[in-house]
Design a protein around this motif. Structure first.
Motif, PDB file in Angstrom:
ATOM      1  N   ASP A   1       0.799  -1.225   0.000  1.00  0.00           N
ATOM      2  CA  ASP A   1       0.000   0.000   0.000  1.00  0.00           C
ATOM      3  C   ASP A   1       0.835   1.281   0.000  1.00  0.00           C
ATOM      4  N   GLY A   2       2.160   1.164  -0.031  1.00  0.00           N
ATOM      5  CA  GLY A   2       3.023   2.335  -0.110  1.00  0.00           C
ATOM      6  C   GLY A   2       3.212   3.089   1.183  1.00  0.00           C
ATOM      7  N   SER A   3       2.747   2.568   2.302  1.00  0.00           N
ATOM      8  CA  SER A   3       2.897   3.258   3.577  1.00  0.00           C
ATOM      9  C   SER A   3       4.321   3.153   4.121  1.00  0.00           C
ATOM     10  N   LYS A   4       5.078   2.168   3.650  1.00  0.00           N
ATOM     11  CA  LYS A   4       6.502   2.056   3.961  1.00  0.00           C
ATOM     12  C   LYS A   4       7.261   2.346   2.670  1.00  0.00           C
ATOM     13  N   TYR A   5       8.180   3.317   2.712  1.00  0.00           N
ATOM     14  CA  TYR A   5       8.786   3.754   1.468  1.00  0.00           C
ATOM     15  C   TYR A   5      10.130   4.429   1.724  1.00  0.00           C
ATOM     16  N   LEU A   6      10.885   4.595   0.632  1.00  0.00           N
ATOM     17  CA  LEU A   6      12.086   5.412   0.588  1.00  0.00           C
ATOM     18  C   LEU A   6      11.905   6.427  -0.537  1.00  0.00           C
ATOM     19  N   ARG A   7      12.095   7.703  -0.248  1.00  0.00           N
ATOM     20  CA  ARG A   7      11.960   8.774  -1.246  1.00  0.00           C
ATOM     21  C   ARG A   7      13.329   9.392  -1.461  1.00  0.00           C
ATOM     22  N   VAL A   8      13.742   9.572  -2.709  1.00  0.00           N
ATOM     23  CA  VAL A   8      15.053  10.113  -3.056  1.00  0.00           C
ATOM     24  C   VAL A   8      14.875  11.318  -3.976  1.00  0.00           C
ATOM     25  N   LEU A   9      15.553  12.420  -3.666  1.00  0.00           N
ATOM     26  CA  LEU A   9      15.590  13.600  -4.522  1.00  0.00           C
ATOM     27  C   LEU A   9      17.047  13.907  -4.850  1.00  0.00           C
ATOM     28  N   SER A  10      17.291  14.334  -6.080  1.00  0.00           N
ATOM     29  CA  SER A  10      18.631  14.729  -6.504  1.00  0.00           C
ATOM     30  C   SER A  10      18.518  15.966  -7.375  1.00  0.00           C
TER      31      SER A  10
END
Length: 412
Positions: free
Chosen positions: A36-45
């Motif tokens: 369900d996407g409630s656990k995630y890693l988000r990356v910005l560069s």
């Protein structure tokens, strides 16, 4: 797991927009760790590359004239945050700033070439709308500009004096300490208690007898007397609510929201600076900075037109007649900027803007003023843009300095 890897590859190959004017980017580089996407890693560069023309560059260390045109990597950053359940979050942010031909090193091992931590903090939720955390953080006080994101600026760069403690009590506008943040209805808040840096931009300075203050409180008076800083920022939103999931304030929404906020904030560092009397006896001076600001950002009419306006009053008390370069001084400042997205059906959007500062400087009994005239060209919202700006700085009786800067920026 194969599905996760496939999504990651597709996202890494994509240069589409995400927010502030480019909705097709979706969730960006977000890697779901459960169904369900409630656990995630988000990356910005992101990267911001500058070409800057300045006909008034000072002589170099050997007395030689410097070239009028210079190139630099203004910022190259990576930011990551992860949430394994709704109660816990960790964020890490690292990169380099202002790498140019003078700060490069032969093998990339010099100080100017090194990656360093901008942020790293852990956060614990206190219900739906409030949280506490700690670490090297950017939950600052004073004003919106002192909490500014560098991903979605209206102007070429942030108003430098608004980052009012950068390199004095912190590491690149980040303190190590604890914070609380959240919302109560239309009111957002952020407050923090932090440790002051011992080594700063005045690491070797000592106050002269009956002279101006120096920012050396912790080093000369000790951590018990001068080791803590306190800050807070509070804002009330009259229209759409802004996210405060992360501390980084948006500079311009390009018509994707209707926002009108009024804010107030402060920074306090007891005995942060030091003065010496006629006999050389040292005593501390309290550093107190506060700001009042207003932010207005709305779509106008049809075909993508939008207006962004911001105003800030900031009062700076760094101690008796404090100055450091042309950046920090005891006194006051008025700043404002205004931008307008020109309507049109094309995906490329243009946003001319104007900024102006007026600073009163106690030590000089004089003023400084700065005007900026520029324009943004958005090819995919803030995710792919060019910025061209002319800037004129007049500091006291000094000769005015004129610069023209072209910036190319891409971020994922």
């Amino acid at each position: 797991m194969k599905k996760v890897y496939l999504i990651a590859v597709v996202l890494l190959l994509s240069l589409k927009g995400f927010s502030q004017g480019s909705p097709d980017y979706g969730a960006g580089m977000k890697f779901d760790l459960n169904e369900d996407g409630s656990k995630y890693l988000r990356v910005l560069s992101w990267a911001q590359i500058w070409g800057q023309y300045n006909s008034d560059r000072p002589l170099d260390a050997n007395g030689n004239e410097q070239a009028d045109l210079d190139f630099s990597v203004r910022r190259a950053r990576v930011l990551m945050y992860a949430q394994i359940n709704k109660d816990f979050l960790i964020l890490t942010h690292f990169g380099i700033n202002s790498l140019n031909s003078d700060t490069m090193s032969p093998t990339g091992q010099g100080a100017g070439s090194q990656l360093f931590l901008h942020d790293v903090w852990a956060q614990y939720s206190l219900g739906k709308d409030n949280a506490v955390g700690g670490g090297l953080h950017y939950w600052n006080g004073i004003s919106r500009l002192n909490n500014q994101s560098t991903l979605n600026l209206l102007t070429l760069d942030n108003q430098r004096q608004a980052w009012a403690t950068l390199g004095l009590s912190d590491q690149f506008a980040r303190h190590i300490g604890v914070y609380a943040k959240g919302t109560f209805g239309k009111l957002q808040y952020r407050v923090s208690i932090n440790g002051a840096a011992t080594t700063n931009l005045q690491a070797t300075a000592t106050p002269t007898n009956n002279g101006p203050a120096t920012y050396t409180g912790k080093r000369l008076l000790g951590s018990k007397e001068a080791g803590r800083t306190y800050s807070g920022y509070f804002e009330y939103g009259f229209l759409d609510s802004e996210s405060n999931f992360l501390p980084y304030k948006v500079g311009t929404y390009l018509g994707t929201k209707k926002v009108f906020n009024i804010g107030a904030g402060f920074f306090s560092h007891p005995n942060g600076t030091v003065i010496a009397d006629a006999g050389g006896n040292l005593s501390g001076e309290n550093v107190t900075i506060f700001g009042l600001d207003a932010f207005y950002d709305v779509p106008v009419g049809t075909q993508g037109a939008a207006l962004t306006a911001y105003a800030l009053y900031q009062n700076n008390d760094y101690g008796k007649d404090y100055t450091l370069g042309t950046t920090y001084e005891t006194g006051s400042m008025l700043h404002g900027h205004l931008g307008y997205v020109i309507p049109g059906k094309s995906k490329t959007k243009f946003q001319p803007y104007l900024s102006y500062d007026e600073r009163q400087i106690d030590a000089l009994n004089d003023n400084a003023s700065q005007i900026g005239i520029g324009a943004n060209a958005f090819f995919s919202g803030h995710h792919s843009k060019l910025t061209l700006e002319y800037q004129n700085l007049k500091y006291g009786a000094n000769k005015a300095v004129n610069t023209i800067t072209l910036q190319a920026m891409i971020y994922l």
